[in-house]
Design a protein around this motif. Structure first.
Motif, PDB file in Angstrom:
ATOM      1  N   GLY A 110     -16.134 -42.589 -81.414  1.00 50.33           N
ATOM      2  CA  GLY A 110     -16.990 -42.535 -80.239  1.00 50.33           C
ATOM      3  C   GLY A 110     -17.146 -41.163 -79.644  1.00 50.33           C
ATOM      4  O   GLY A 110     -17.912 -40.976 -78.691  1.00 50.33           O
ATOM      5  N   ILE A 111     -16.443 -40.172 -80.214  1.00 43.98           N
ATOM      6  CA  ILE A 111     -16.503 -38.803 -79.705  1.00 43.98           C
ATOM      7  C   ILE A 111     -17.387 -37.923 -80.576  1.00 43.98           C
ATOM      8  O   ILE A 111     -18.169 -37.114 -80.080  1.00 43.98           O
ATOM      9  N   GLY A 112     -17.260 -38.063 -81.892  1.00 41.06           N
ATOM     10  CA  GLY A 112     -18.017 -37.195 -82.788  1.00 41.06           C
ATOM     11  C   GLY A 112     -17.959 -37.669 -84.224  1.00 41.06           C
ATOM     12  O   GLY A 112     -17.526 -38.786 -84.517  1.00 41.06           O
ATOM     13  N   HIS A 113     -18.385 -36.784 -85.117  1.00 39.63           N
ATOM     14  CA  HIS A 113     -18.490 -37.108 -86.537  1.00 39.63           C
ATOM     15  C   HIS A 113     -17.740 -36.068 -87.376  1.00 39.63           C
ATOM     16  O   HIS A 113     -17.742 -34.883 -87.045  1.00 39.63           O
ATOM     17  N   GLU A 133      -6.975 -37.688 -83.906  1.00 36.17           N
ATOM     18  CA  GLU A 133      -7.924 -38.808 -83.936  1.00 36.17           C
ATOM     19  C   GLU A 133      -8.318 -39.152 -82.503  1.00 36.17           C
ATOM     20  O   GLU A 133      -7.626 -39.896 -81.799  1.00 36.17           O
ATOM     21  N   GLY A 134      -9.424 -38.550 -82.079  1.00 37.80           N
ATOM     22  CA  GLY A 134      -9.866 -38.716 -80.706  1.00 37.80           C
ATOM     23  C   GLY A 134     -10.199 -40.138 -80.323  1.00 37.80           C
ATOM     24  O   GLY A 134     -10.334 -40.444 -79.128  1.00 37.80           O
ATOM     25  N   ALA A 135     -10.324 -41.040 -81.313  1.00 39.56           N
ATOM     26  CA  ALA A 135     -10.600 -42.448 -81.013  1.00 39.56           C
ATOM     27  C   ALA A 135      -9.513 -43.062 -80.147  1.00 39.56           C
ATOM     28  O   ALA A 135      -9.739 -44.100 -79.515  1.00 39.56           O
ATOM     29  N   ILE A 136      -8.344 -42.441 -80.093  1.00 46.04           N
ATOM     30  CA  ILE A 136      -7.276 -42.922 -79.220  1.00 46.04           C
ATOM     31  C   ILE A 136      -7.760 -42.993 -77.771  1.00 46.04           C
ATOM     32  O   ILE A 136      -7.363 -43.863 -77.007  1.00 46.04           O
ATOM     33  N   THR A 137      -8.659 -42.082 -77.400  1.00 49.28           N
ATOM     34  CA  THR A 137      -9.174 -42.061 -76.022  1.00 49.28           C
ATOM     35  C   THR A 137     -10.207 -43.150 -75.768  1.00 49.28           C
ATOM     36  O   THR A 137     -10.555 -43.407 -74.611  1.00 49.28           O
ATOM     37  N   LYS A 138     -10.742 -43.747 -76.836  1.00 49.05           N
ATOM     38  CA  LYS A 138     -11.826 -44.720 -76.752  1.00 49.05           C
ATOM     39  C   LYS A 138     -13.036 -44.155 -76.007  1.00 49.05           C
ATOM     40  O   LYS A 138     -13.851 -44.890 -75.429  1.00 49.05           O
ATOM     41  N   GLY A 139     -13.160 -42.824 -76.023  1.00 45.07           N
ATOM     42  CA  GLY A 139     -14.274 -42.164 -75.345  1.00 45.07           C
ATOM     43  C   GLY A 139     -14.224 -42.312 -73.838  1.00 45.07           C
ATOM     44  O   GLY A 139     -15.229 -42.101 -73.152  1.00 45.07           O
TER      45      GLY A 139
END
Length: 325
Positions: A135-138, A104-110
């Protein structure tokens, strides 16, 4: 036969159980089962469900803390990997290697500064999406309360965001492996066209065999092969066969997916991504202790010993070396 597993959710499974240890928890993966299955390296995903936490970074950091607590408690059996040479050292020390990953790339908050700090904490692979846009992709399908997801229509229009492109470029620079499982079809091609290092689909199968959009099309597999990346065969029954009851025959259907990919591009793009502790354990390969059964049946299906070694561990070692060295 040693093996590497690209994806499990075991830390999530024990997260709320202080009395459980990674050594012998009643989960599909624990250290006793990994040893019996002859694991060389296990990737442990820090999975964050965006609809169940207030702040994905805060919860992700809590999971990373639990991960390191378990590694420290069991340091005579398992050791982390930060660079490629650690794998060789751990093997000489008769320890299972462990790779810290995020689902879950949302951990980076983009935010690339957060990404860099995650790298400093030992994160070496990130699955850019789960089943929500971030915030990274879909993703290919979105979980919406009260609505059944569309598992058959891929998202070919929404890929990486502007921040997403920045994130994958920084992942390339740092040496964090890009994981496109769950990412939309458009996002997959965005990554393939942008990444300068091999990428992975850590727990995705062949869509030609099972048409769920969580799996890869033949063209995606071709592009992944050209990229030098790998796909980890997922043991989830729903991703092995449209009919879940058939998909529970894990070995038979995992091998069918492997044979399809082998006939398409050869075996160099194949790895294992069990998804243990994130899937229904009521399957033939119910836990990591049984992994050698898969290799036994692969031999009967006319895979050579060299091909099995590549799928079991050598292909992902190549990807690790290309990213971590």
């Amino acid at each position: 036969m040693n093996y590497i597993d690209l994806h499990c959710d075991t830390i999530m499974a024990i997260m709320n159980h202080e009395d459980q240890s990674l050594k012998d928890a009643p989960t599909q993966i624990n250290l006793d089962k990994l040893k019996k299955g002859q694991a060389l390296l296990q990737c442990f995903a820090m999975f964050v469900h965006l609809k169940k936490v207030n702040d994905p970074l805060d919860y992700g950091l809590e999971m990373i803390d639990r991960y390191y607590i378990e590694i420290e408690k069991n340091k005579e059996l398992i050791a982390p990997v930060f660079e490629y040479s650690d794998i060789e050292k751990n093997e000489k020390d008769h320890k299972i290697s462990s790779l810290l990953t995020i689902e879950e790339g949302a951990i980076t908050k983009g935010n690339v500064s957060i990404l860099r700090n995650l790298y400093r904490l030992g994160v070496r692979m990130i699955c850019l999406n789960w089943n929500f846009a971030n915030g990274i992709g879909h993703p290919n399908f979105i979980l919406t309360e009260g609505r059944k997801p569309d598992f058959y229509t891929p998202n070919t229009t929404d890929g990486l965001t502007e921040d997403g492109f920045k994130i994958i470029k920084e992942m390339n620079r740092l040496g964090i492996i890009i994981d496109v499982s769950h990412l939309s079809d458009k996002g997959f091609y965005d990554c393939i066209q942008t990444s300068t290092r091999p990428i992975v689909a850590s727990h995705s199968n062949a869509r030609a065999i099972c048409p769920n959009v969580r799996n890869l099309t033949d063209d995606m597999i071709l592009k992944l092969h050209e990229n030098g990346g790998v796909m980890g065969i997922n043991f989830c029954a729903d991703f092995l066969n449209e009919e879940e009851a058939l998909g529970k025959n894990t070995i038979q259907w995992a091998i069918k997916h492997m044979i399809h990919v082998k006939n398409l591009v050869g075996v160099d793009v194949l790895s294992i991504g069990s998804d243990y502790d994130g899937i229904d354990p009521n399957i033939e390969l119910k836990d990591a202790s049984l992994m050698q059964n898969l290799f036994t049946e692969m031999r009967k299906a006319n895979f050579t010993e060299e091909e099995i070694e590549k799928i079991a561990f050598k292909n992902f070692l190549r990807v690790l070396k290309a990213n971590l060295s």
